[in-house]
Design a protein around this motif. Structure first.
Motif, PDB file in Angstrom:
ATOM      1  N   GLY A   1       3.666   7.556   3.683  1.00  0.00           N
ATOM      2  CA  GLY A   1       3.960   6.184   3.281  1.00  0.00           C
ATOM      3  C   GLY A   1       5.231   6.092   2.465  1.00  0.00           C
ATOM      4  O   GLY A   1       6.065   5.205   2.683  1.00  0.00           O
ATOM      5  N   TYR A   2       5.399   6.996   1.516  1.00  0.00           N
ATOM      6  CA  TYR A   2       6.640   7.017   0.736  1.00  0.00           C
ATOM      7  C   TYR A   2       7.850   7.205   1.645  1.00  0.00           C
ATOM      8  O   TYR A   2       8.896   6.560   1.471  1.00  0.00           O
ATOM      9  CB  TYR A   2       6.597   8.141  -0.293  1.00  0.00           C
ATOM     10  N   ALA A   3       7.710   8.095   2.641  1.00  0.00           N
ATOM     11  CA  ALA A   3       8.829   8.370   3.554  1.00  0.00           C
ATOM     12  C   ALA A   3       9.172   7.149   4.400  1.00  0.00           C
ATOM     13  O   ALA A   3      10.344   6.855   4.651  1.00  0.00           O
ATOM     14  CB  ALA A   3       8.480   9.564   4.449  1.00  0.00           C
ATOM     15  N   ILE A   4       8.145   6.411   4.853  1.00  0.00           N
ATOM     16  CA  ILE A   4       8.387   5.223   5.660  1.00  0.00           C
ATOM     17  C   ILE A   4       9.140   4.166   4.854  1.00  0.00           C
ATOM     18  O   ILE A   4      10.103   3.553   5.340  1.00  0.00           O
ATOM     19  CB  ILE A   4       7.054   4.650   6.185  1.00  0.00           C
ATOM     20  N   VAL A   5       8.709   3.951   3.627  1.00  0.00           N
ATOM     21  CA  VAL A   5       9.377   2.962   2.777  1.00  0.00           C
ATOM     22  C   VAL A   5      10.845   3.334   2.601  1.00  0.00           C
ATOM     23  O   VAL A   5      11.740   2.490   2.728  1.00  0.00           O
ATOM     24  CB  VAL A   5       8.672   2.852   1.415  1.00  0.00           C
ATOM     25  N   THR A   6      11.098   4.597   2.303  1.00  0.00           N
ATOM     26  CA  THR A   6      12.472   5.037   2.068  1.00  0.00           C
ATOM     27  C   THR A   6      13.327   4.914   3.321  1.00  0.00           C
ATOM     28  O   THR A   6      14.501   4.525   3.261  1.00  0.00           O
ATOM     29  CB  THR A   6      12.478   6.499   1.570  1.00  0.00           C
ATOM     30  N   GLU A   7      12.741   5.227   4.467  1.00  0.00           N
ATOM     31  CA  GLU A   7      13.506   5.200   5.719  1.00  0.00           C
ATOM     32  C   GLU A   7      13.789   3.784   6.211  1.00  0.00           C
ATOM     33  O   GLU A   7      14.890   3.487   6.679  1.00  0.00           O
ATOM     34  CB  GLU A   7      12.741   5.948   6.805  1.00  0.00           C
ATOM     35  N   LYS A   8      12.813   2.875   6.083  1.00  0.00           N
ATOM     36  CA  LYS A   8      12.920   1.612   6.803  1.00  0.00           C
ATOM     37  C   LYS A   8      13.155   0.376   5.931  1.00  0.00           C
ATOM     38  O   LYS A   8      13.655  -0.629   6.432  1.00  0.00           O
ATOM     39  CB  LYS A   8      11.639   1.377   7.625  1.00  0.00           C
TER      40      LYS A   8
ATOM     41  N   ALA B   1       0.833  -1.210   0.000  1.00  0.00           N
ATOM     42  CA  ALA B   1       0.000   0.000   0.000  1.00  0.00           C
ATOM     43  C   ALA B   1       0.863   1.253   0.000  1.00  0.00           C
ATOM     44  O   ALA B   1       0.614   2.199  -0.762  1.00  0.00           O
ATOM     45  CB  ALA B   1      -0.937  -0.013   1.203  1.00  0.00           C
ATOM     46  N   MET B   2       1.895   1.284   0.831  1.00  0.00           N
ATOM     47  CA  MET B   2       2.768   2.453   0.881  1.00  0.00           C
ATOM     48  C   MET B   2       3.525   2.640  -0.417  1.00  0.00           C
ATOM     49  O   MET B   2       3.662   3.763  -0.923  1.00  0.00           O
ATOM     50  CB  MET B   2       3.727   2.329   2.070  1.00  0.00           C
TER      51      MET B   2
END
Length: 439
Positions: A360-367, A294-295
């Motif tokens: 969501g985009y930021a979470i994917v990139t960070e983690k 989803a993210m």
């Protein structure tokens, strides 16, 4: 087979199906991790190949069908003499760990938990009884087996930061035996997805063989979706998932907008067309592949604390009452009314929807980017392998458990093999071992 390069043998619970489950996607990423380092990889499983299995040969991975409780495995892996063996879930370590130690004692033994089975089972039982998750629930027979397998292995891959903490604080597993290994994405999410007004309807996705997913479908059908539908009478819920049983397809109801569509060939295609993803998970463990998808696809989600567990940005809190302040790619709620209200709010408010999409985009990139974890992962795996004897001597509990537990599992396996051979020699059908259930 004689190999001129280091060899990894993976003993798989099932054949990887990355389009059917998060477990399949994760396994594929681990295979690619070793392939990228120049290793040769053999994937072996006693399970029946599923209809959606990934063509591993296209990656250069050698496939091997193996048998449970059969000494043919011993001869096969002795001939291979791999530098590392990875067990896909603790049950496979129980079945094959003693055989690997006996045949190739110098091979690094890796356990991939997928998720903490003991935690998932304890939460499921508590959900059924409405009891609190306490030490007694966590210290189940399943936990004793799973933690013992962790000690018997040289290193264990743990997918969730929450479970890293649980293993060290509750089960007192030494940090040296654990390696944090979340989802590993090769490409960053592309923000040029369909916009708010180009999307419609809700989506829920998950392998129907996985108990938390089936429970979520029932919760949606019986309590959550009627509340949403009353507020959004034209909206539809599209439910996707591999291996839908008749009891799932029987829930399909066009009049109510509750559409059970079964397997999706490409989860991202159906995810990016939806406006909101619903993942009301009352129990479970590990990381949720559906929420990662989803993210990646820019689709805000409504999920529970358990759904978001281990997937939020570092330092994020799931306790705040204001959803706009929560560091999540959507809204977190834990009861039917709250989930329904959150779903309607995301569906109707473009500004909130866009903020959650960007989060969501930021979470994917960070983690979850491979580049952020690859060096650390590989250094830890190789450091343990290069100092294997010293590493094992520091794990006295593991030495003790292998001494005692492997004796019992070894004799049990040999007894089953002898029983099956006796049955075959008297023209009786040997005990059949069912294919494991997909996660």
């Amino acid at each position: 087979m004689v190999s001129q390069v280091p060899l990894l043998v993976v003993v798989g619970y099932v054949w990887p199906e990355p389009n059917s489950s998060a477990a399949g996607y994760r396994m594929l990423s681990l295979l690619k991790l070793y392939l990228a380092q120049g290793w040769q990889v053999v994937f072996a499983s006693a399970a029946e190949p599923g209809m959606h299995r990934y063509p591993l040969a296209e990656l250069g991975v050698i496939e091997q069908q193996i048998a449970l409780n059969d000494s043919s495995f011993d001869n096969w892996i002795t001939a291979l003499n791999p530098q590392a063996v990875l067990f896909d879930r603790f049950m496979l370590e129980e079945q094959f760990g003693w055989r690997v130690e006996q045949a190739c004692p110098e091979a690094l033994r890796i356990l991939d938990m997928e998720d903490c089975h003991a935690l998932r089972a304890a939460r499921e039982q508590c959900a059924k009884t409405t009891a609190a998750l306490d030490a007694a629930a966590l210290n189940s027979e399943l936990a004793l087996r799973e933690i013992a397998a962790i000690y018997r292995c040289d290193i264990t891959l743990v997918i969730s930061s929450y479970e890293m903490q649980l293993l060290q604080q509750h089960y007192q597993v030494p940090a040296a035996l654990l390696c944090y290994c979340p989802f590993l994405l090769e490409q960053e999410p592309t923000p040029n997805r369909l916009k708010f007004d180009q999307r419609e309807h809700f989506v829920a996705i998950g392998n129907f063989r996985h108990a938390p997913n089936w429970h979520a479908v029932l919760w949606l059908k019986q309590q959550i979706w009627p509340l949403i539908r009353a507020r959004l009478p034209q909206a539809q819920l599209h439910i996707y998932g591999a291996y839908p049983p008749p009891k799932a397809t029987a829930l399909h109801n066009v009049r109510d907008g509750f559409l059970v569509k079964g397997w999706a060939e490409d989860a991202c295609v159906v995810m990016e067309q939806a406006r909101v993803c619903l993942a009301p998970l009352a129990f479970g463990a590990g990381l949720k592949g559906k929420l990662l998808d989803a993210m990646r696809c820019g689709t805000p989600s409504v999920t529970t604390d358990i759904g978001a567990e281990g997937m939020q940005p570092d330092g994020a809190s799931v306790q705040a009452d204001n959803p706009d302040q929560r560091l999540w790619a959507g809204i977190i709620a834990n009861d039917a009314k709250g989930i329904a209200e959150a779903a309607v709010k995301l569906y109707q408010q473009p500004e909130l929807w866009s903020r959650c999409q960007q989060q969501g985009y930021a979470i994917v990139t960070e983690k979850f980017m491979l580049a952020a974890h690859q060096t650390r992962l590989w250094q830890q795996l190789e450091q343990v392998r290069q100092q294997l004897e010293l590493h094992r001597q520091h794990n006295f509990t593991g030495l003790m458990l292998r001494h005692h537990a492997y004796r019992s599992t070894k004799f049990m396996g040999q007894w089953i093999e002898a029983k099956n051979r006796l049955g075959a020699s008297t023209a009786a059908e040997p005990d059949a071992v069912p294919a494991p259930e997909a996660n």
